[in-house]
Design a protein around this motif. Structure first.
Motif, short mmCIF file in Angstrom:
data_model
loop_
_atom_site.label_atom_id
_atom_site.label_comp_id
_atom_site.label_asym_id
_atom_site.label_seq_id
_atom_site.Cartn_x
_atom_site.Cartn_y
_atom_site.Cartn_z
N THR A 113 0.81 -1.22 0.00
CA THR A 113 0.00 0.00 0.00
C THR A 113 0.84 1.27 0.00
N THR A 142 -1.74 -3.40 -2.51
CA THR A 142 -1.78 -2.65 -3.78
C THR A 142 -3.21 -2.45 -4.26
N SER A 148 -4.71 0.50 -2.30
CA SER A 148 -3.54 1.37 -2.16
C SER A 148 -3.91 2.71 -1.52
N ASN A 159 0.61 4.32 -2.81
CA ASN A 159 1.47 3.57 -3.72
C ASN A 159 1.75 4.41 -4.97
N GLY A 212 4.34 -0.14 -3.24
CA GLY A 212 4.05 -1.05 -4.34
C GLY A 212 4.84 -2.35 -4.31
#
Length: 503
Positions: free
Chosen positions: A171, A212, A215, A218, A174
């Motif tokens: 998060t 991700t 996120s 990210n 990446g």
């Protein structure tokens, strides 16, 4: 009577090659097409526009030029270097001559895929060499034996900690491809702690995937998507943190349910029949009551090996590192471990080469996965799929618009697994559609993040088949584990997306 031979699920290579052939078939069925692309040249302060015929036209880099092209972005996004990649120009899709990918293109694609991903492959091979060295001197056996005594009765804390850290990495910066390095060191620990391979895969892969998918900051997904959509990535940040936290707890609860089920009945493990093969791969001759002494030499080797991961995470998150730098780091670590091992020069080198050879199957999987994207790119069908998706969404409104966008991004995520690539391609076109139906562009950002993230749980063109090859597990076992959770997270994402339309 002879027993009927049980059919086994195809290997990752076969699955990927079947998908490669299917992707080739799509290049015959889906019309080839292109959007015009816009690039910013900082040296001349001009926009270069490449049309469907690959003709380049230069325009002055002004806000008027962007407005004329219906690109709803501020000029400073380009001048400050926030947007570096080519972006698709709305309304410029043009169907071009068909570019079907035949037998020769199918056979060449894996070769090109290998050359395109050679940096990742070298990293994995060096990692395999280090694992061979660490195993040779018995450092893993001694370390695992010592750790298992200290964690007795608190085993699920290991799952929680690994899952939390990989989610945090996903998060924030990446964390994704880098997780390949975690399996050789964490899989033995999970197995000795009584967990099966699926649980280890879930803790690492699903950690980075949930991070991700939901996120927060990210740079490769939400930040680049927000910039391409013309809004600040901090917009809606609080809501994304809440959605991430709940998603984390749902996934952790699912993992706990599976662990408890397997602990009550080991045969309930989805990889029960492969247990001996997996244990042989990751534990070698390790025995539960191992008496291998945890010497200073072995402690030093494990310390150096562990420090490499801390430095790698710093380099990726803060130092702008990629696979060249990570490979250099682990090459240095391998030389240090050779020196500390006490092995002769010849024995150390041969052990390193043997360890690297063990992961040749994994690196070839990486190249084959890339070949699928190469076939679709060379067939020029990605832009066509985006064009169809835009036509599908146009005219919808409210919650239906948001839900359909999520489904569309899930669909596109299967064909375009790169989060930054999908963001740059789609956001300049998709984001303004939210304006036309009276929704915030944050809704489109969330639909993009959650839709593509959801598909990453199973996308063969992404990282999952490489992960499964590393973990000696087949795709069908993973599907049995993940599809119920995927359904739960899909419903959860839709609910949270609908709520966001009212905020």
């Amino acid at each position: 009577m002879k027993e009927k031979k049980k059919r086994s699920f195809p290997t990752a290579f076969t699955v990927l090659f079947i998908i490669l052939i299917l992707a080739s078939g799509l290049t015959y069925l889906v019309p080839s097409g292109k959007f015009s692309r816009l690039d910013y040249d900082s040296q001349t302060n001009e926009f270069n526009i490449t049309n469907y015929n690959d003709e380049v036209i230069s325009e002055p880099a002004t806000q008027e030029t962007l407005d004329k092209l219906n690109i709803h972005l501020k000029l400073d996004k380009f001048q400050d270097g926030v947007i570096k990649k080519s972006i698709a120009i709305p309304g410029t899709y043009t169907q071009i001559e068909q570019h079907p990918q035949g037998v020769m293109e199918i056979l060449k694609a894996p070769i090109i895929g290998v050359t395109d991903t050679v940096d990742i492959m070298i990293f994995v091979l060096i990692l395999g060499g280090i694992i061979g060295l660490v195993n040779k001197v018995g450092a893993f056996d001694a370390g695992i034996a010592a750790l298992s005594k200290k964690t007795k009765g608190k085993e699920f804390l290991l799952v929680t900690l690994v899952f939390f850290l990989t989610t945090l990495g996903g998060t924030t910066f990446g964390l994704a491809e880098e997780t390949i390095a975690f399996y050789p060191i964490l899989m033995p620990i999970f197995l000795v702690s009584g967990f099966d391979a699926i649980t280890c895969i879930a803790a690492i892969y699903m950690g980075s995937s949930i991070g991700t998918m939901f996120s927060t900051v990210n740079p490769f997904s939400v930040v680049i998507a927000s910039n391409a959509a013309g809004i600040s990535f901090t917009s809606g940040l609080t809501y994304r943190i809440i959605v991430l936290s709940i998603g984390f707890l749902i996934t952790l609860g699912y993992m706990y349910w599976y662990v408890k089920k397997v602990s009550k009945n080991p045969e309930a493990s989805l990889v029960y029949e492969d247990e001996k093969t997996i244990h042989s791969r990751f534990l070698g001759n390790y025995e539960k009551d191992s008496t291998v002494e945890f010497t200073i030499r072995r402690k030093l080797i494990l310390l150096v090996f562990s420090l490499a991961f801390i430095i790698m995470i710093w380099g990726v998150s803060r130092g702008g590192w990629w696979f060249e730098e990570m490979s250099a780091l682990f090459l240095a670590v391998s030389l240090i471990i050779m020196f500390l091992s006490g092995l002769t020069e010849k024995d150390a080198v041969n052990t390193f080469i043997s360890g690297a050879a063990d992961l040749v199957g994994v690196v070839l999987t990486i190249g084959l996965a890339r070949s699928i994207n190469i076939v679709m790119d060379n067939g020029f069908i990605s832009d066509t799929l985006l064009h169809y998706s835009i036509n599908l969404i146009s005219g919808m409104s409210g919650s239906i618009f948001a839900i359909t966008q999520l489904l569309v991004f899930s669909f596109l995520g299967f064909f375009i697994p790169s989060s930054s690539g999908l963001a740059v391609l789609t956001m300049p076109i998709m984001a303004p559609l939210a304006d036309s139906v009276g929704l915030s562009r944050e809704v489109v950002i969330n639909a993009y993040n959650w839709g593509q993230g959801l598909m990453s749980f199973i996308t063969p063109t992404g990282l999952i088949l490489v992960t499964l090859e590393m973990a000696e597990t087949t795709f069908d076992k993973w599907l049995k584990y993940i599809l119920p959770l995927m359904g739960i997270m899909g419903v959860y994402a839709i609910i949270m997306l609908v709520i966001s339309t009212f905020i």
